[in-house]
Design an enzyme around this catalytic site. Structure first.
Site, PDB file in Angstrom:
ATOM      1  N   GLY A  22       0.779  -1.243   0.000  1.00 30.05           N
ATOM      2  CA  GLY A  22       0.000   0.000   0.000  1.00 30.05           C
ATOM      3  C   GLY A  22       0.804   1.282   0.000  1.00 30.05           C
ATOM      4  O   GLY A  22       0.395   2.280  -0.582  1.00 30.05           O
ATOM      5  N   ASP A  44       0.609   3.537   4.367  1.00 30.52           N
ATOM      6  CA  ASP A  44      -0.439   4.249   3.628  1.00 30.52           C
ATOM      7  C   ASP A  44      -1.528   4.738   4.560  1.00 30.52           C
ATOM      8  O   ASP A  44      -1.917   5.901   4.536  1.00 30.52           O
ATOM      9  CB  ASP A  44      -1.020   3.365   2.512  1.00 30.52           C
ATOM     10  CG  ASP A  44      -1.429   1.971   2.981  1.00 30.52           C
ATOM     11  OD1 ASP A  44      -1.239   1.639   4.168  1.00 30.52           O
ATOM     12  OD2 ASP A  44      -1.948   1.196   2.145  1.00 30.52           O
ATOM     13  N   ASP A  63      -5.634   2.102  10.197  1.00 31.12           N
ATOM     14  CA  ASP A  63      -7.069   1.866  10.372  1.00 31.12           C
ATOM     15  C   ASP A  63      -7.275   1.494  11.846  1.00 31.12           C
ATOM     16  O   ASP A  63      -7.429   2.368  12.692  1.00 31.12           O
ATOM     17  CB  ASP A  63      -7.469   0.772   9.377  1.00 31.12           C
ATOM     18  CG  ASP A  63      -8.947   0.455   9.369  1.00 31.12           C
ATOM     19  OD1 ASP A  63      -9.702   1.094  10.109  1.00 31.12           O
ATOM     20  OD2 ASP A  63      -9.367  -0.443   8.610  1.00 31.12           O
ATOM     21  N   LYS A  84      -7.502   6.763  10.305  1.00 29.34           N
ATOM     22  CA  LYS A  84      -8.950   6.720  10.574  1.00 29.34           C
ATOM     23  C   LYS A  84      -9.144   6.773  12.084  1.00 29.34           C
ATOM     24  O   LYS A  84      -9.100   5.728  12.750  1.00 29.34           O
ATOM     25  CB  LYS A  84      -9.553   5.419  10.022  1.00 29.34           C
ATOM     26  CG  LYS A  84      -9.608   5.335   8.517  1.00 29.34           C
ATOM     27  CD  LYS A  84     -10.281   4.026   8.084  1.00 29.34           C
ATOM     28  CE  LYS A  84     -10.344   3.910   6.592  1.00 29.34           C
ATOM     29  NZ  LYS A  84     -10.824   2.586   6.152  1.00 29.34           N
ATOM     30  N   PHE A 117     -14.232   2.987   3.529  1.00 27.20           N
ATOM     31  CA  PHE A 117     -13.197   2.304   2.754  1.00 27.20           C
ATOM     32  C   PHE A 117     -12.785   3.180   1.576  1.00 27.20           C
ATOM     33  O   PHE A 117     -13.619   3.656   0.812  1.00 27.20           O
ATOM     34  CB  PHE A 117     -13.720   0.949   2.266  1.00 27.20           C
ATOM     35  CG  PHE A 117     -12.624   0.072   1.771  1.00 27.20           C
ATOM     36  CD1 PHE A 117     -11.774  -0.574   2.663  1.00 27.20           C
ATOM     37  CD2 PHE A 117     -12.406  -0.083   0.408  1.00 27.20           C
ATOM     38  CE1 PHE A 117     -10.734  -1.364   2.198  1.00 27.20           C
ATOM     39  CE2 PHE A 117     -11.360  -0.874  -0.056  1.00 27.20           C
ATOM     40  CZ  PHE A 117     -10.532  -1.515   0.846  1.00 27.20           C
ATOM     41  N   ARG A 167      -4.944   0.592  -6.955  1.00 27.03           N
ATOM     42  CA  ARG A 167      -3.712   1.231  -6.450  1.00 27.03           C
ATOM     43  C   ARG A 167      -3.174   2.288  -7.414  1.00 27.03           C
ATOM     44  O   ARG A 167      -2.491   3.216  -7.007  1.00 27.03           O
ATOM     45  CB  ARG A 167      -2.605   0.188  -6.254  1.00 27.03           C
ATOM     46  CG  ARG A 167      -2.911  -0.876  -5.217  1.00 27.03           C
ATOM     47  CD  ARG A 167      -1.641  -1.653  -4.911  1.00 27.03           C
ATOM     48  NE  ARG A 167      -1.887  -2.913  -4.226  1.00 27.03           N
ATOM     49  CZ  ARG A 167      -2.070  -3.042  -2.920  1.00 27.03           C
ATOM     50  NH1 ARG A 167      -2.061  -1.982  -2.156  1.00 27.03           N
ATOM     51  NH2 ARG A 167      -2.264  -4.222  -2.378  1.00 27.03           N
TER      52      ARG A 167
END
Ligand code: IMP
Ligand code: MG
Length: 178
Positions: free
Chosen positions: A48, A103, A106, A134, A155, A168
């Site tokens: 990512g 990246d 979460d 997040k 998402f 990506r």
């Protein structure tokens, strides 16, 4: 593009490339102020973070190293996972300043796992740089030194982030349509 379709899901434009680039530049400026004399090692978490890391590096005009790690995740539920190292660290980071580049944070499980792994290699200091965070999903005890943007608990794909491997390559970031 105002929207994209990946498999069965549609995604709407959320963050434009120009805005993401400004955000990355601001992160690079802060990292430069803090670490320009320390010859840090950037450790990027594949897959990512590959685009974010590449763009960040191009704004750093001082001596530094970059290396990559890759994990596979087997998720049990939303907060815990077991990880397997697919590509491990092949640098000697003893006594070095390390910056982990991710990246997105979460739940924070991935960064916590990587921090624990890296600590075992006896660096002088570990910092973390994540383009996105997040806050609603993230555990409160997460250690994050450089955060680009806080995003809602939806998402997102693009700029390195994927949905089952797709998405990506898009330069903008898109949010899933519910
Ligand atoms: P965490 O372990 O829950 O913090 O999740 C971190 C990893 O999950 C990131 O490195 C991403 O690969 C992936 N991830 C989390 N949220 C998203 C998202 O919204 N889109 C794409 N990938 C995500
Ligand atoms: Mg990741």
């Amino acid at each position: 593009m105002s929207g994209i379709k990946l498999y069965d899901k549609t995604f709407q434009l959320f963050l434009r490339s120009e805005f993401i680039q400004q955000t990355v530049k601001k992160m690079a400026d802060r990292i430069t102020l803090d670490l320009k004399d320390q010859n840090p090692v950037f450790i990027s978490v594949l897959n990512g973070a590959f685009i974010f890391t590449a763009d960040l590096m191009r704004h750093l005009h001082f001596n530094c190293h970059v290396s990559f790690v890759k994990l596979s995740t087997y998720r049990n539920d939303s907060s815990t996972g077991t990880y397997k190292e697919l590509i491990g660290l092949n640098e000697d980071i003893t006594g070095r300043t390390v910056v982990i580049t991710e990246d997105i944070i979460d739940t924070g499980a991935t960064i916590t796992f990587i921090l624990e792994k890296i600590k075992k290699n006896n660096p002088a200091e570990i910092r973390t740089a994540a383009l996105f965070l997040k806050p609603e999903a993230c555990r409160t005890d997460i250690h994050a030194d450089y955060i680009g943007l806080e995003v809602p608990n939806d998402f997102i794909v693009g700029y390195g982030l994927d949905y089952n491997g797709l998405g990506r390559n898009f330069k903008d970031v898109y949010k899933i349509e519910n």
